[in-house]
Design a protein around this motif. Structure first.
Motif, PDB file in Angstrom:
ATOM      1  N   PRO A 243       0.824  -1.213   0.000  1.00  0.00           N
ATOM      2  CA  PRO A 243       0.000   0.000   0.000  1.00  0.00           C
ATOM      3  C   PRO A 243       0.855   1.258   0.000  1.00  0.00           C
ATOM      4  CG  PRO A 243       0.110  -0.904   2.213  1.00  0.00           C
ATOM      5  CD  PRO A 243       0.793  -1.902   1.312  1.00  0.00           C
ATOM      6  N   ILE A 244       0.400   2.291  -0.678  1.00  0.00           N
ATOM      7  CA  ILE A 244       0.991   3.610  -0.485  1.00  0.00           C
ATOM      8  C   ILE A 244       0.731   4.002   0.973  1.00  0.00           C
ATOM      9  CG2 ILE A 244       0.900   6.048  -1.142  1.00  0.00           C
ATOM     10  CD1 ILE A 244       2.072   4.268  -3.327  1.00  0.00           C
ATOM     11  N   PRO A 245       1.732   4.447   1.712  1.00  0.00           N
ATOM     12  CA  PRO A 245       1.496   4.786   3.125  1.00  0.00           C
ATOM     13  C   PRO A 245       0.323   5.750   3.302  1.00  0.00           C
ATOM     14  CG  PRO A 245       3.838   4.801   2.650  1.00  0.00           C
ATOM     15  CD  PRO A 245       3.144   4.626   1.329  1.00  0.00           C
ATOM     16  N   GLN A 246      -0.524   5.446   4.265  1.00  0.00           N
ATOM     17  CA  GLN A 246      -1.706   6.268   4.493  1.00  0.00           C
ATOM     18  C   GLN A 246      -1.337   7.710   4.795  1.00  0.00           C
ATOM     19  OE1 GLN A 246      -4.853   5.117   4.010  1.00  0.00           O
ATOM     20  NE2 GLN A 246      -5.411   7.294   4.160  1.00  0.00           N
ATOM     21  N   ARG A 247      -0.204   7.900   5.435  1.00  0.00           N
ATOM     22  CA  ARG A 247       0.255   9.262   5.732  1.00  0.00           C
ATOM     23  C   ARG A 247       0.415  10.078   4.453  1.00  0.00           C
ATOM     24  NH1 ARG A 247       2.713  11.756  10.022  1.00  0.00           N
ATOM     25  NH2 ARG A 247       4.134  13.472   9.541  1.00  0.00           N
ATOM     26  N   GLU A 248       0.953   9.447   3.407  1.00  0.00           N
ATOM     27  CA  GLU A 248       1.123  10.134   2.127  1.00  0.00           C
ATOM     28  C   GLU A 248      -0.242  10.460   1.508  1.00  0.00           C
ATOM     29  OE1 GLU A 248       4.225  10.970   0.792  1.00  0.00           O
ATOM     30  OE2 GLU A 248       4.885  10.328   2.780  1.00  0.00           O
ATOM     31  N   ILE A 249      -1.151   9.513   1.588  1.00  0.00           N
ATOM     32  CA  ILE A 249      -2.499   9.732   1.061  1.00  0.00           C
ATOM     33  C   ILE A 249      -3.142  10.936   1.751  1.00  0.00           C
ATOM     34  CG2 ILE A 249      -4.795   8.742   0.791  1.00  0.00           C
ATOM     35  CD1 ILE A 249      -2.819   7.265  -0.917  1.00  0.00           C
ATOM     36  N   ASN A 250      -3.009  10.980   3.073  1.00  0.00           N
ATOM     37  CA  ASN A 250      -3.626  12.071   3.835  1.00  0.00           C
ATOM     38  C   ASN A 250      -2.992  13.420   3.501  1.00  0.00           C
ATOM     39  OD1 ASN A 250      -5.160  10.095   5.046  1.00  0.00           O
ATOM     40  ND2 ASN A 250      -3.987  10.064   6.946  1.00  0.00           N
TER      41      ASN A 250
END
Length: 477
Positions: free
Chosen positions: A458-465
């Motif tokens: 997964p693309i890190p959720q932190r990056e998504i946010n």
């Protein structure tokens, strides 16, 4: 790093930050900026050395530090059929069970670490104008581009589409930082960078970029993405004529560092927190950040027992604490076996080990040579392929291939036992088109949760946010 004196007097844009947004554009911590610091070749070289420092990662237990290569085994070996955790607990166990979450801190750390490496490479490339000697400028460019390509090659195989950052960016460049570009665009940059590296480097260094390292990595890129088999074969043959050779004793590959088989390794220095590593201690019981990770699966042990020859005894051992468990031992801290209890070291701290991490070695080149000659077919009877294949087998004390034909399955098996626990297995399965069948079977046999979407992380959720809607997630997460 060995043979490299770290002179990171000022490293503004390379400061490792706990904020994901700062991986590519950290805030300066003093009044001196990169624009005013880089005025000559010596100063640019400090930035070049800092790229290696970024790959080396930080040897600490702090989650906010970027650990880079020291975390790679989690994302590679432990998502294959080679290794697992000992306890099957915690965040690390997500990898072996194929239930990795977008919030996984190890995934986020690795992603940030290698984008930080890319940022450091871009800083060097951005400041080549102050290097007045043309030969030095060419060499610096080649070295920085090799390292940028290496970082992107790791990332694109693990995450798929990625932001393409080929220059120094500012905090306002949100679209560049968070817009994922297709895999084909990332590979175009990787290939271009490595072509520059091949043209601009020479040989002679093991822990810095070299011509042979660039040729080897480019061959692997061709085999992975463009399937340019003829060029991959030519690159392998160039390296085969460059003076490298197999060590007679397999154990010496790992404990006689910078030997004739090593093409490129990440150097570490024992006993020094800033330049040592503790991932090899984590492979043991009761030392390091955690207890018992990268433990050997029954599947890998069986493959080594039946096909490893002399390599098996130097690849895994029975856990001194639990005879039902097996430890990978190619990287025993500083070559010490820990004594009978597996925990007491004769001297020093196993968490401050100095083992270099081998990225590219000659045996890999010989097996890629076979793969290139096979050229996507199910098998090959080429005498040149057989020669390369049998050199590997003979070093392990095994006879030549008995029927004169090498199949894809035989090549994968030979790569598995030769390169076991060197973070190659998952990529080999994917590249040779066997990941779905092998991992599905392995998962079913062991009650795991593999599905085809697990081939990408997964693309890190932190990056998504942080992207505020610009960045999309991979399927399945």
């Amino acid at each position: 790093m060995k043979n490299i004196k770290f002179i990171i007097i000022i490293w503004l844009v390379g400061v490792i930050s706990s904020c994901s947004e700062d991986y590519l554009n950290p805030i300066p911590s003093s009044g001196i900026t990169s624009a005013s610091y880089y005025t000559n070749a010596d100063e640019v070289e400090t930035a070049l050395i800092a790229i290696y420092d970024g790959v080396q990662g930080v040897n600490s237990t702090r989650t906010q530090d970027l650990h880079a290569i020291q975390y790679e085994f989690y994302l590679t070996e432990m998502r294959s059929d080679n290794t697992r955790t000992k306890s099957q607990e915690g965040e690390a166990a997500q990898f072996e069970f194929y239930n990795v979450e977008a919030t996984n801190g190890i995934v986020s750390n690795y992603y940030g670490s290698f984008f930080n490496v890319i940022m450091r490479a871009n800083v060097v490339l951005d400041n080549l104008g102050v290097v007045t000697d043309s030969g030095t400028a060419v060499a610096f460019e080649a070295e920085a581009k090799f390292l940028r390509a290496y970082a992107y090659f790791n990332l694109v195989r693990l995450f798929g589409d990625l932001p393409l950052i080929d220059k120094v960016i500012t905090p306002l460049d949100k679209e560049v930082q968070f817009t994922r570009q297709p895999v084909s665009a990332i590979y175009a940059l990787i290939e271009s960078d490595l072509e520059t590296a091949v043209a601009g480097l020479d040989n002679g260094n093991k822990t810095r970029a070299s011509k042979a390292a660039a040729q080897t990595l480019l061959a692997k890129v061709y085999l992975t993405h463009s399937k340019n088999y003829s060029q991959a074969q030519g690159l392998c043959e160039d390296v085969m004529e460059s003076g490298f050779s197999l060590m007679t004793n397999f154990n010496d590959v790992f404990y006689s560092e910078r030997n004739a088989e090593i093409i490129f390794a990440i150097g570490f220095e024992s006993g020094l927190t800033a330049d040592s590593q503790n991932f090899s201690a984590e492979f043991l019981n009761g030392v390091g950040r955690t207890v018992g990770v990268n433990y050997v699966t029954q599947s890998a042990a069986t493959a080594l027992d039946e096909n490893g020859g002399d390599r098996t005894q130097y690849s895994y051992r029975i856990d001194p604490f639990q005879v039902s468990q097996r430890q990978s031992i190619k990287y025993l801290p500083d070559g010490k076996d820990g004594g009978a209890d597996g925990k007491t070291f004769e001297e020093g701290d196993p968490r401050l080990a100095g083992n270099d991490w081998i990225v590219l070695r000659y045996a890999d080149v010989l097996l890629m040579h076979v793969e290139a000659i096979m050229a996507g077919a199910a098998d090959t009877s080429s005498s040149n392929a057989l020669d390369s294949f049998n050199i590997i087998r003979n070093r392990a004390g095994l006879d030549d291939d008995d029927d004169g034909t090498i199949t894809v399955e035989e090549l994968l098996l030979e790569r598995r036992v030769e390169l076991a626990f060197e973070n190659q297995r998952l990529f080999d399965l994917i590249r040779l088109g066997q990941a779905e069948s092998v991992l599905s079977t392995f998962s079913a046999d062991n009650g795991l949760g593999y599905s085809s979407t697990d081939l990408l992380l997964p693309i890190p959720q932190r990056e998504i946010n942080l992207s505020q809607g610009l960045m999309s997630q991979n399927p399945g997460y």
